[in-house]
Design a protein around this motif. Structure first.
Motif, PDB file in Angstrom:
ATOM      1  N   UNK A  19       0.881  -1.047  -0.206  1.00 44.82           N
ATOM      2  CA  UNK A  19      -0.017   0.075  -0.058  1.00 44.82           C
ATOM      3  C   UNK A  19       0.884   1.324   0.160  1.00 44.82           C
ATOM      4  N   UNK A  20       1.837   1.293   0.890  1.00 46.03           N
ATOM      5  CA  UNK A  20       2.901   2.279   0.890  1.00 46.03           C
ATOM      6  C   UNK A  20       3.530   2.637  -0.464  1.00 46.03           C
ATOM      7  N   UNK A  21       3.886   1.526  -1.077  1.00 45.89           N
ATOM      8  CA  UNK A  21       4.568   1.639  -2.393  1.00 45.89           C
ATOM      9  C   UNK A  21       3.633   2.100  -3.430  1.00 45.89           C
ATOM     10  N   UNK A  22       2.391   1.657  -3.579  1.00 47.77           N
ATOM     11  CA  UNK A  22       1.356   2.212  -4.469  1.00 47.77           C
ATOM     12  C   UNK A  22       1.103   3.781  -4.210  1.00 47.77           C
ATOM     13  N   UNK A  23       1.245   4.033  -3.089  1.00 50.16           N
ATOM     14  CA  UNK A  23       0.935   5.686  -2.654  1.00 50.16           C
ATOM     15  C   UNK A  23       2.046   6.370  -2.666  1.00 50.16           C
ATOM     16  N   UNK A  24       3.154   5.848  -3.030  1.00 48.48           N
ATOM     17  CA  UNK A  24       4.595   6.586  -3.086  1.00 48.48           C
ATOM     18  C   UNK A  24       5.227   6.851  -1.983  1.00 48.48           C
ATOM     19  N   UNK A  25       4.833   6.330  -0.914  1.00 52.28           N
ATOM     20  CA  UNK A  25       5.439   6.757   0.455  1.00 52.28           C
ATOM     21  C   UNK A  25       6.801   5.676   0.741  1.00 52.28           C
ATOM     22  N   UNK A  26       6.869   4.613  -0.250  1.00 54.24           N
ATOM     23  CA  UNK A  26       8.036   3.674   0.066  1.00 54.24           C
ATOM     24  C   UNK A  26       8.210   3.359  -1.543  1.00 54.24           C
ATOM     25  N   UNK A  27       9.598   3.028  -1.846  1.00 54.75           N
ATOM     26  CA  UNK A  27      10.135   2.474  -3.072  1.00 54.75           C
ATOM     27  C   UNK A  27      11.076   1.268  -2.856  1.00 54.75           C
ATOM     28  N   UNK A  28      10.799   0.253  -3.604  1.00 49.02           N
ATOM     29  CA  UNK A  28      11.908  -0.886  -3.439  1.00 49.02           C
ATOM     30  C   UNK A  28      12.728  -0.317  -4.556  1.00 49.02           C
ATOM     31  N   UNK A  29      14.029  -0.805  -3.869  1.00 47.39           N
ATOM     32  CA  UNK A  29      15.342  -0.336  -4.741  1.00 47.39           C
ATOM     33  C   UNK A  29      15.300  -1.064  -6.281  1.00 47.39           C
ATOM     34  N   UNK A  30      14.756  -2.252  -6.135  1.00 46.23           N
ATOM     35  CA  UNK A  30      14.820  -2.936  -7.527  1.00 46.23           C
ATOM     36  C   UNK A  30      13.802  -3.790  -7.368  1.00 46.23           C
ATOM     37  N   UNK A  31      13.723  -4.679  -8.586  1.00 45.08           N
ATOM     38  CA  UNK A  31      13.017  -5.830  -8.698  1.00 45.08           C
ATOM     39  C   UNK A  31      13.857  -6.934  -9.126  1.00 45.08           C
ATOM     40  N   UNK A  32      13.577  -8.384  -8.610  1.00 43.85           N
ATOM     41  CA  UNK A  32      14.310  -9.158  -9.221  1.00 43.85           C
ATOM     42  C   UNK A  32      13.813  -9.837 -10.424  1.00 43.85           C
ATOM     43  N   UNK A  33      14.528 -10.582 -11.465  1.00 48.06           N
ATOM     44  CA  UNK A  33      13.997 -10.888 -12.831  1.00 48.06           C
ATOM     45  C   UNK A  33      12.663 -11.644 -12.400  1.00 48.06           C
ATOM     46  N   UNK A  34      12.442 -12.251 -11.467  1.00 47.87           N
ATOM     47  CA  UNK A  34      10.944 -12.763 -11.307  1.00 47.87           C
ATOM     48  C   UNK A  34      10.125 -11.929 -10.684  1.00 47.87           C
ATOM     49  N   UNK A  35      10.365 -10.598 -10.433  1.00 51.58           N
ATOM     50  CA  UNK A  35       9.482  -9.614 -10.030  1.00 51.58           C
ATOM     51  C   UNK A  35       9.297  -9.402  -8.515  1.00 51.58           C
ATOM     52  N   UNK A  36      10.205 -10.122  -7.617  1.00 53.78           N
ATOM     53  CA  UNK A  36      10.084  -9.660  -6.187  1.00 53.78           C
ATOM     54  C   UNK A  36      10.740  -8.296  -6.013  1.00 53.78           C
ATOM     55  N   UNK A  37      10.230  -7.643  -4.918  1.00 52.78           N
ATOM     56  CA  UNK A  37      10.583  -6.243  -4.533  1.00 52.78           C
ATOM     57  C   UNK A  37      11.975  -6.579  -3.575  1.00 52.78           C
ATOM     58  N   UNK A  38      12.833  -5.840  -4.010  1.00 50.52           N
ATOM     59  CA  UNK A  38      14.156  -5.770  -3.119  1.00 50.52           C
ATOM     60  C   UNK A  38      14.254  -4.507  -2.490  1.00 50.52           C
TER      61      UNK A  38
END
Length: 137
Positions: A19-38
């Motif tokens: 929810x925080x990510x969707x609302x731009x309060x948190x950002x994953x630094x990257x995503x793995x090839x399989x789409x996992x947030x890192x």
């Protein structure tokens, strides 16, 4: 770290993080090839900021504004941040005053009732709630 690890570390749910990510309060630094947030240490710090701001009563929109200021501190003044805090303090004071009015009205209603085993047919609280003029503001 992955989303589950971050959630566990800071005692929040993965749904909250999404929810925080969707609302731009948190950002994953990257995503793995399989789409996992890192998430990295900067993500942890950002989430800690969000959680602390939330714990003192800021709304998510207010936190988003604070985050924007925090990211570009050189472009903003302490006066801006203090203004946001002053506005929040005023909101809280207004809510406290409203809750005190509720408490006073409820106390008067409570005191007017005998509280006995009699039928509620003649209950002064119910009567007052039925008749707007009987409720003291």
């Amino acid at each position: 770290m992955q989303i589950g690890q971050l959630a566990k570390k800071l005692a929040v749910s993965t749904d909250t993080l999404r929810y925080y990510e969707k609302n731009q309060l948190l950002q994953a630094s990257e995503r793995t090839a399989s789409g996992y947030r890192i998430y990295d240490q900067s993500s942890v710090k950002q989430l800690e900021f969000v959680l602390r701001a939330k714990s003192v009563g800021f709304t998510l929109n207010e936190i988003k504004e604070l985050l924007a200021i925090n990211v570009e501190k050189a472009s903003h003044s302490c006066a801006e941040v203090k203004g946001l805090t002053a506005s929040k303090m005023e909101d809280v004071a207004n809510k406290i005053a409203e809750l005190q009015r509720f408490h006073q009205s409820l106390s008067l209603l409570h005191a007017s009732c005998c509280g006995g085993p009699e039928s509620a047919q003649y209950c002064s609280i119910l009567s007052a709630l039925e008749n707007v003029d009987d409720i003291i503001n």
